[in-house]
Design a protein around this motif. Structure first.
Motif, mmCIF file in Angstrom:
data_model
loop_
_atom_site.group_PDB
_atom_site.id
_atom_site.type_symbol
_atom_site.label_atom_id
_atom_site.label_comp_id
_atom_site.label_asym_id
_atom_site.label_seq_id
_atom_site.Cartn_x
_atom_site.Cartn_y
_atom_site.Cartn_z
ATOM 1 N N TRP A 86 39.694 54.958 37.739
ATOM 2 C CA TRP A 86 40.819 53.932 39.248
ATOM 3 C C TRP A 86 42.584 53.282 39.124
ATOM 4 O O TRP A 86 43.326 53.764 39.526
ATOM 5 C CB TRP A 86 40.117 53.275 39.895
ATOM 6 C CG TRP A 86 40.634 52.708 40.925
ATOM 7 C CD1 TRP A 86 41.415 51.533 41.748
ATOM 8 C CD2 TRP A 86 41.093 54.182 41.864
ATOM 9 N NE1 TRP A 86 41.821 51.742 42.845
ATOM 10 C CE2 TRP A 86 41.543 53.108 43.343
ATOM 11 C CE3 TRP A 86 40.809 55.040 42.577
ATOM 12 C CZ2 TRP A 86 41.801 53.392 44.670
ATOM 13 C CZ3 TRP A 86 41.220 55.403 43.312
ATOM 14 C CH2 TRP A 86 41.848 55.219 44.021
ATOM 15 N N LEU A 87 42.820 52.575 37.599
ATOM 16 C CA LEU A 87 43.586 52.624 37.982
ATOM 17 C C LEU A 87 44.899 53.469 37.381
ATOM 18 O O LEU A 87 45.984 52.983 36.947
ATOM 19 C CB LEU A 87 43.533 51.029 36.622
ATOM 20 C CG LEU A 87 43.017 49.526 37.325
ATOM 21 C CD1 LEU A 87 43.306 48.780 36.592
ATOM 22 C CD2 LEU A 87 44.089 48.765 38.433
ATOM 23 N N LEU A 134 45.599 55.341 39.808
ATOM 24 C CA LEU A 134 46.689 54.962 40.840
ATOM 25 C C LEU A 134 48.122 54.925 39.629
ATOM 26 O O LEU A 134 49.019 54.771 40.651
ATOM 27 C CB LEU A 134 46.602 53.391 41.123
ATOM 28 C CG LEU A 134 45.299 52.865 42.256
ATOM 29 C CD1 LEU A 134 45.665 51.733 42.310
ATOM 30 C CD2 LEU A 134 46.587 53.670 43.647
ATOM 31 N N LEU A 148 49.218 55.624 46.086
ATOM 32 C CA LEU A 148 47.810 55.152 46.445
ATOM 33 C C LEU A 148 47.274 55.806 47.886
ATOM 34 O O LEU A 148 46.428 55.522 47.856
ATOM 35 C CB LEU A 148 48.482 53.267 47.210
ATOM 36 C CG LEU A 148 47.228 52.831 47.955
ATOM 37 C CD1 LEU A 148 46.365 52.375 46.681
ATOM 38 C CD2 LEU A 148 47.763 51.487 48.095
ATOM 39 N N PHE A 172 44.000 56.524 47.553
ATOM 40 C CA PHE A 172 42.676 56.062 48.421
ATOM 41 C C PHE A 172 41.620 57.180 49.255
ATOM 42 O O PHE A 172 40.557 56.739 49.532
ATOM 43 C CB PHE A 172 43.138 54.855 49.314
ATOM 44 C CG PHE A 172 42.008 53.674 49.622
ATOM 45 C CD1 PHE A 172 41.861 53.029 49.422
ATOM 46 C CD2 PHE A 172 41.906 53.768 51.149
ATOM 47 C CE1 PHE A 172 40.849 52.247 50.239
ATOM 48 C CE2 PHE A 172 41.311 53.283 51.986
ATOM 49 C CZ PHE A 172 40.426 52.665 51.691
ATOM 50 N N GLU A 188 40.791 44.271 52.082
ATOM 51 C CA GLU A 188 40.389 45.429 51.319
ATOM 52 C C GLU A 188 41.530 45.857 50.871
ATOM 53 O O GLU A 188 42.537 46.448 50.307
ATOM 54 C CB GLU A 188 39.323 46.206 52.111
ATOM 55 C CG GLU A 188 39.468 48.269 51.345
ATOM 56 C CD GLU A 188 38.590 48.258 50.149
ATOM 57 O OE1 GLU A 188 37.851 47.232 49.902
ATOM 58 O OE2 GLU A 188 38.975 48.677 49.516
ATOM 59 N N GLN A 233 43.423 47.000 47.254
ATOM 60 C CA GLN A 233 43.919 48.363 47.131
ATOM 61 C C GLN A 233 46.273 48.172 46.171
ATOM 62 O O GLN A 233 46.378 48.500 45.287
ATOM 63 C CB GLN A 233 43.622 49.024 48.067
ATOM 64 C CG GLN A 233 42.529 49.761 47.959
ATOM 65 C CD GLN A 233 41.961 49.998 46.698
ATOM 66 O OE1 GLN A 233 42.367 50.664 45.753
ATOM 67 N NE2 GLN A 233 40.424 49.562 46.773
ATOM 68 N N TYR A 234 46.768 47.887 47.131
ATOM 69 C CA TYR A 234 47.884 47.248 47.174
ATOM 70 C C TYR A 234 48.489 46.657 46.297
ATOM 71 O O TYR A 234 49.266 47.009 44.965
ATOM 72 C CB TYR A 234 48.581 46.451 49.144
ATOM 73 C CG TYR A 234 49.647 46.828 48.626
ATOM 74 C CD1 TYR A 234 51.147 46.980 48.715
ATOM 75 C CD2 TYR A 234 50.451 44.465 48.185
ATOM 76 C CE1 TYR A 234 52.210 46.473 48.482
ATOM 77 C CE2 TYR A 234 52.150 44.236 47.477
ATOM 78 C CZ TYR A 234 52.741 45.108 47.913
ATOM 79 O OH TYR A 234 53.900 45.182 48.099
ATOM 80 N N PHE A 251 46.788 46.291 43.309
ATOM 81 C CA PHE A 251 46.001 47.566 42.437
ATOM 82 C C PHE A 251 47.632 48.160 42.457
ATOM 83 O O PHE A 251 47.520 48.524 40.722
ATOM 84 C CB PHE A 251 44.275 49.028 42.811
ATOM 85 C CG PHE A 251 43.587 47.266 41.979
ATOM 86 C CD1 PHE A 251 43.173 47.208 41.112
ATOM 87 C CD2 PHE A 251 42.446 47.472 43.458
ATOM 88 C CE1 PHE A 251 42.356 46.047 40.542
ATOM 89 C CE2 PHE A 251 41.177 46.480 43.002
ATOM 90 C CZ PHE A 251 40.649 46.153 42.065
ATOM 91 N N THR A 266 49.671 46.656 40.384
ATOM 92 C CA THR A 266 49.638 46.128 39.060
ATOM 93 C C THR A 266 49.958 47.623 37.514
ATOM 94 O O THR A 266 50.897 47.439 36.576
ATOM 95 C CB THR A 266 48.116 45.954 38.661
ATOM 96 O OG1 THR A 266 47.928 44.919 39.528
ATOM 97 C CG2 THR A 266 47.884 46.443 37.722
ATOM 98 N N LEU A 273 46.732 42.366 39.476
ATOM 99 C CA LEU A 273 45.594 42.222 38.481
ATOM 100 C C LEU A 273 44.301 41.806 39.334
ATOM 101 O O LEU A 273 43.766 41.352 40.072
ATOM 102 C CB LEU A 273 45.349 43.001 37.695
ATOM 103 C CG LEU A 273 43.560 43.316 37.170
ATOM 104 C CD1 LEU A 273 43.794 44.561 38.034
ATOM 105 C CD2 LEU A 273 43.814 44.077 35.748
ATOM 106 N N PHE A 287 40.603 41.414 41.922
ATOM 107 C CA PHE A 287 39.616 40.799 41.594
ATOM 108 C C PHE A 287 39.378 39.939 42.907
ATOM 109 O O PHE A 287 38.343 40.163 43.260
ATOM 110 C CB PHE A 287 40.150 40.364 40.576
ATOM 111 C CG PHE A 287 39.851 41.533 39.506
ATOM 112 C CD1 PHE A 287 39.474 42.625 39.450
ATOM 113 C CD2 PHE A 287 40.091 40.671 37.665
ATOM 114 C CE1 PHE A 287 39.209 43.296 38.516
ATOM 115 C CE2 PHE A 287 39.874 41.723 37.191
ATOM 116 C CZ PHE A 287 39.815 43.185 36.887
#
Lengths: 129, 138
Positions: free
Chosen positions: A70-71, A74, A79, A83, B21, B25-26, B28, B31, B59, B63
């Protein structure tokens, strides 16, 4: 440098597949454990049973794999695209529920799954230019 | 027993989960932004990639958010049905593109929004069907 959008879709599909394997492993191991939890002692024993289950750890492993992919995806895509495309896992879950877990997948669930497929095709086409 | 009653408290919890959520994602995405030119040629590159992303504080914030989402979501599901919770939680399919536009300066076209609408409807159909179609089979 712009990465090929289909490679990104492939990575997202891979995340979805790893995530589905994780869900299948968790679902089949939880089905085998008694989940009648009504006291703190039962919660503790439930957690112990989970932690001593190889399938749960295998699921955790696939969960980590899914995260790494996933990383990677991305890092190559916007995004908002990634997503939305990640909703692909609904398709894999529906197929796996039907053919591996032998669950009944109803009419509206298939309609919903097809709608998700159409949506993914549209955003992929939109981002492929 | 089916529980379809969404109280204001549960609704606020659900919206908060959506926001968390989206925030995850933002983080991630933040990162891996420095890694956008990273090319994986062999297996050891994967470990190099893992090493460099694990040094990013984003990151670890992600998490933490994912864990918070998990706890909140489990609590919500003990109060209401999945078929009611998922459509409200799908709000993040709209929130994420909005955050992408305003904070990551990504471009979201009309065709993208059309695709997102199909996906959103699909997710709602999939979750709404969970009781109507499958419960009698058990």
């Amino acid at each position: 440098m712009k990465t090929n959008i289909f490679f990104v879709v492939f990575l997202i599909a891979l995340t979805g597949i790893f995530d589905t394997i994780n869900q299948l492993l968790l679902k089949t191991s939880i089905n085998a454990i008694e989940t009648d939890i009504n006291s703190l002692k039962k919660v503790a024993s439930f957690i112990m049973k989970l932690l001593s289950n190889t399938r749960v750890w295998l699921g955790f492993f696939f969960c980590c794999l899914s995260l790494v992919v996933w990383l990677l995806a991305l890092s190559k895509a916007d995004l908002n695209f990634a997503f939305s495309a990640d909703s692909m896992h609904y398709i894999f879950i529906a197929i796996a529920s039907r053919f591996i877990l032998k669950e009944k997948v109803g009419f509206w669930r298939w309609i919903g799954t097809i709608s998700i497929v159409i949506g993914i095709i549209l955003i992929t086409y939109s981002n492929s230019g | 027993m089916l529980n379809r009653k969404v109280t204001l408290k549960i609704l606020l919890f659900l919206i908060f989960t959506d926001i968390l959520e989206t925030f995850a994602q933002y983080c991630f995405k933040k990162t891996v932004i420095p890694q956008s030119d990273f090319i994986i040629q062999n297996f050891s590159d994967v470990f190099l990639f893992i090493k460099s992303v694990s040094l990013s504080p984003y990151l670890w914030v992600a998490f933490l958010s994912v864990f918070a989402v998990f706890v909140l979501w489990s609590t919500i599901l003990s109060k209401i049905d999945l078929s009611v919770a998922v459509p409200i939680a799908s709000f993040s399919y709209i929130l994420v593109p909005l955050v992408s536009i305003f904070f990551l300066h990504e471009e979201v076209t009309f065709l993208d929004w059309t695709g997102i609408t199909f996906i959103l409807l699909g997710v709602i159909f999939v979750s709404m069907s969970s009781h109507k179609d499958e419960a009698p089979a058990k």
